[in-house]
Design a protein around this motif. Structure first.
Motif, PDB file in Angstrom:
ATOM      1  N   GLN A 257       0.833  -1.203   0.000  1.00  0.00           N
ATOM      2  CA  GLN A 257       0.000   0.000   0.000  1.00  0.00           C
ATOM      3  C   GLN A 257       0.871   1.259   0.000  1.00  0.00           C
ATOM      4  O   GLN A 257       0.505   2.274  -0.567  1.00  0.00           O
ATOM      5  N   ALA A 258       2.015   1.171   0.654  1.00  0.00           N
ATOM      6  CA  ALA A 258       2.936   2.311   0.741  1.00  0.00           C
ATOM      7  C   ALA A 258       4.343   1.769   0.928  1.00  0.00           C
ATOM      8  O   ALA A 258       4.548   0.647   1.386  1.00  0.00           O
ATOM      9  N   GLU A 259       5.317   2.578   0.551  1.00  0.00           N
ATOM     10  CA  GLU A 259       6.733   2.248   0.737  1.00  0.00           C
ATOM     11  C   GLU A 259       7.177   1.023  -0.053  1.00  0.00           C
ATOM     12  O   GLU A 259       8.089   0.310   0.360  1.00  0.00           O
ATOM     13  N   GLY A 260       6.537   0.780  -1.175  1.00  0.00           N
ATOM     14  CA  GLY A 260       7.012  -0.298  -2.036  1.00  0.00           C
ATOM     15  C   GLY A 260       8.362   0.028  -2.646  1.00  0.00           C
ATOM     16  O   GLY A 260       9.110  -0.868  -3.034  1.00  0.00           O
ATOM     17  N   GLN A 261       8.647   1.321  -2.729  1.00  0.00           N
ATOM     18  CA  GLN A 261       9.953   1.768  -3.204  1.00  0.00           C
ATOM     19  C   GLN A 261      10.546   2.739  -2.185  1.00  0.00           C
ATOM     20  O   GLN A 261       9.827   3.492  -1.528  1.00  0.00           O
ATOM     21  N   ARG A 262      11.869   2.677  -2.065  1.00  0.00           N
ATOM     22  CA  ARG A 262      12.586   3.604  -1.206  1.00  0.00           C
ATOM     23  C   ARG A 262      13.730   4.196  -2.005  1.00  0.00           C
ATOM     24  O   ARG A 262      14.305   3.522  -2.861  1.00  0.00           O
ATOM     25  N   PHE A 263      14.064   5.446  -1.711  1.00  0.00           N
ATOM     26  CA  PHE A 263      15.080   6.143  -2.489  1.00  0.00           C
ATOM     27  C   PHE A 263      16.217   6.576  -1.565  1.00  0.00           C
ATOM     28  O   PHE A 263      15.985   7.224  -0.546  1.00  0.00           O
ATOM     29  N   VAL A 264      17.417   6.184  -1.928  1.00  0.00           N
ATOM     30  CA  VAL A 264      18.599   6.468  -1.109  1.00  0.00           C
ATOM     31  C   VAL A 264      19.575   7.324  -1.910  1.00  0.00           C
ATOM     32  O   VAL A 264      20.198   6.836  -2.857  1.00  0.00           O
ATOM     33  N   PRO A 265      19.725   8.607  -1.591  1.00  0.00           N
ATOM     34  CA  PRO A 265      20.728   9.450  -2.258  1.00  0.00           C
ATOM     35  C   PRO A 265      22.134   9.048  -1.805  1.00  0.00           C
ATOM     36  O   PRO A 265      22.404   8.958  -0.610  1.00  0.00           O
ATOM     37  N   MET A 266      23.016   8.828  -2.752  1.00  0.00           N
ATOM     38  CA  MET A 266      24.378   8.435  -2.427  1.00  0.00           C
ATOM     39  C   MET A 266      25.317   9.628  -2.559  1.00  0.00           C
ATOM     40  O   MET A 266      25.165  10.469  -3.461  1.00  0.00           O
ATOM     41  N   LEU A 267      26.291   9.694  -1.652  1.00  0.00           N
ATOM     42  CA  LEU A 267      27.237  10.802  -1.595  1.00  0.00           C
ATOM     43  C   LEU A 267      28.650  10.315  -1.877  1.00  0.00           C
ATOM     44  O   LEU A 267      29.024   9.187  -1.518  1.00  0.00           O
ATOM     45  N   LEU A 268      29.429  11.190  -2.497  1.00  0.00           N
ATOM     46  CA  LEU A 268      30.850  10.955  -2.720  1.00  0.00           C
ATOM     47  C   LEU A 268      31.605  11.830  -1.717  1.00  0.00           C
ATOM     48  O   LEU A 268      31.483  13.054  -1.755  1.00  0.00           O
ATOM     49  N   ILE A 269      32.367  11.193  -0.820  1.00  0.00           N
ATOM     50  CA  ILE A 269      32.972  11.909   0.302  1.00  0.00           C
ATOM     51  C   ILE A 269      34.481  11.708   0.302  1.00  0.00           C
ATOM     52  O   ILE A 269      34.966  10.578   0.321  1.00  0.00           O
ATOM     53  N   HIS A 270      35.218  12.822   0.285  1.00  0.00           N
ATOM     54  CA  HIS A 270      36.673  12.779   0.430  1.00  0.00           C
ATOM     55  C   HIS A 270      37.027  12.821   1.912  1.00  0.00           C
ATOM     56  O   HIS A 270      36.423  13.577   2.679  1.00  0.00           O
ATOM     57  N   ARG A 271      38.042  12.052   2.305  1.00  0.00           N
ATOM     58  CA  ARG A 271      38.534  12.168   3.673  1.00  0.00           C
ATOM     59  C   ARG A 271      39.111  13.560   3.893  1.00  0.00           C
ATOM     60  O   ARG A 271      38.852  14.197   4.906  1.00  0.00           O
ATOM     61  N   ASP A 272      39.895  14.047   2.941  1.00  0.00           N
ATOM     62  CA  ASP A 272      40.451  15.393   3.009  1.00  0.00           C
ATOM     63  C   ASP A 272      40.774  15.825   1.581  1.00  0.00           C
ATOM     64  O   ASP A 272      41.771  15.395   1.013  1.00  0.00           O
ATOM     65  N   LEU A 273      39.916  16.658   1.016  1.00  0.00           N
ATOM     66  CA  LEU A 273      40.086  17.046  -0.380  1.00  0.00           C
ATOM     67  C   LEU A 273      41.395  17.782  -0.610  1.00  0.00           C
ATOM     68  O   LEU A 273      42.036  17.623  -1.657  1.00  0.00           O
ATOM     69  N   ASP A 274      41.832  18.589   0.362  1.00  0.00           N
ATOM     70  CA  ASP A 274      43.082  19.329   0.200  1.00  0.00           C
ATOM     71  C   ASP A 274      44.285  18.406   0.133  1.00  0.00           C
ATOM     72  O   ASP A 274      45.270  18.699  -0.546  1.00  0.00           O
ATOM     73  N   ARG A 275      44.218  17.304   0.855  1.00  0.00           N
ATOM     74  CA  ARG A 275      45.332  16.363   0.855  1.00  0.00           C
ATOM     75  C   ARG A 275      45.246  15.341  -0.276  1.00  0.00           C
ATOM     76  O   ARG A 275      46.197  14.611  -0.510  1.00  0.00           O
ATOM     77  N   ALA A 276      44.123  15.277  -0.925  1.00  0.00           N
ATOM     78  CA  ALA A 276      43.923  14.248  -1.950  1.00  0.00           C
ATOM     79  C   ALA A 276      44.929  14.400  -3.083  1.00  0.00           C
ATOM     80  O   ALA A 276      45.113  15.485  -3.630  1.00  0.00           O
TER      81      ALA A 276
END
Length: 305
Positions: A257-276
């Motif tokens: 009746q509800a919640e047959g689908q769920r949506f999960v936004p995925m993130l791209l995360i750097h530990r430390d972008l300056d050090r990358a």
């Protein structure tokens, strides 16, 4: 210019961390008199008492606690600067540690890895397939350079990457499909649910679990898919991992009746972008490119920015 040096703050921190001048002296290979002089000089320069005697030991004063807390930020910043300089001096890093949640589209990940391999054939890659908080834990522990997760990480900025759709499914002969009516959560609670185990060792959670008494918990999405295909239970599974089974009728969405689908936004995360380093930055871009190509040729969803 500040009259107090980083070395003085380092020596004060060592005294506090090791519980006294003698132990600190052994730990950082300085004489107790050198540490004592440095701390007294620091107090003289600041005009504030930072340590007070307690029996044969010393402890921070309230003012000392405040000052050392801020000084530790300076020390961490200095370490970061030296680390960045070392990476710039050495050039390309030799290894990239990547943690990707298992719900991320497998074909997209493979395309990104293939493209990365073509440009950086000599850079080693450690790929960790995480679940829920597992990737965030690696980030917090400093064990991953780059993390793809469906969870936000406190203290880190994440770039939206893709939205993954989960569908509640079961084998076509599952008893839930024989009821002939829309289902609610009470119907589901009476049947076995297959759940993926959180790979975190400290902050495990049961996302999506309906408190079903017959819960089975497995380590990998592929195991869950296989068990659902064998009619051993129902599960919420990423659409990208079961598209073929859905098209061939081996798995069928539950008529919720509800919640047959769920949506999960995925993130791209750097530990430390300056050090990358260049390889870590390239890996991040290859993942973005693979998502763009995948979304242009399939029904993956781009995140709303």
């Amino acid at each position: 210019m500040s009259r107090v040096t980083l070395a003085q703050w380092q020596m004060l921190a060592a005294v506090v961390d090791h519980g006294g001048f003698a132990r600190a002296a052994q730990a950082i290979h300085k004489s107790p008199s050198t540490l004592n002089h440095a701390v007294h000089k620091l107090e003289e320069q600041l005009g504030v008492t930072v340590l007070e005697p307690v029996g044969r030991q010393v402890r921070l004063t309230e003012e000392g606690e405040l000052l050392l807390r801020r000084a530790r930020q300076l020390l961490e910043g200095a370490d970061a600067l030296e680390d960045i300089a070392g990476r710039l001096r050495e050039g390309l890093e030799t290894e990239v540690v990547l943690s990707v949640d298992q719900i991320f589209p497998a074909d997209t990940l493979a395309c990104a890895m293939e493209a990365f391999s073509a440009d950086f054939p000599h850079v080693r890659v450690q790929l960790h397939e995480a679940v829920l908080n597992g990737g965030i834990e690696m980030l917090d522990d400093g064990r991953a350079d780059l993390v793809v997760s469906g969870l936000a990480a406190r203290g880190y900025m994440g770039d939206p990457l893709v939205t993954v759709t989960f569908i509640a499914v079961a084998h076509p002969d599952h008893v839930l499909h024989t009821l002939g009516r829309p289902l609610d959560l009470r119907d589901l609670e009476q049947h076995r649910q297959l759940v993926i185990r959180d790979s975190s060792s400290r902050n495990a959670r049961d996302a999506g679990w309906l408190k079903a008494e017959q819960r089975w918990t497995v380590d990998h999405i592929s195991t869950s898919v296989d068990m659902v295909e064998r009619n051993l239970g129902f599960a919420w599974l990423p659409e990208t991992r079961i598209r073929r089974q859905l098209d061939e009728g081996r798995l069928v969405p539950l008529p919720l009746q509800a919640e047959g689908q769920r949506f999960v936004p995925m993130l791209l995360i750097h530990r430390d972008l300056d050090r990358a380093g260049p390889a870590t930055r390239a890996m991040a871009e290859k993942l973005r490119e693979a998502i763009r190509v995948s979304c242009a040729t399939s029904d993956h969803e781009l995140p709303e920015l």
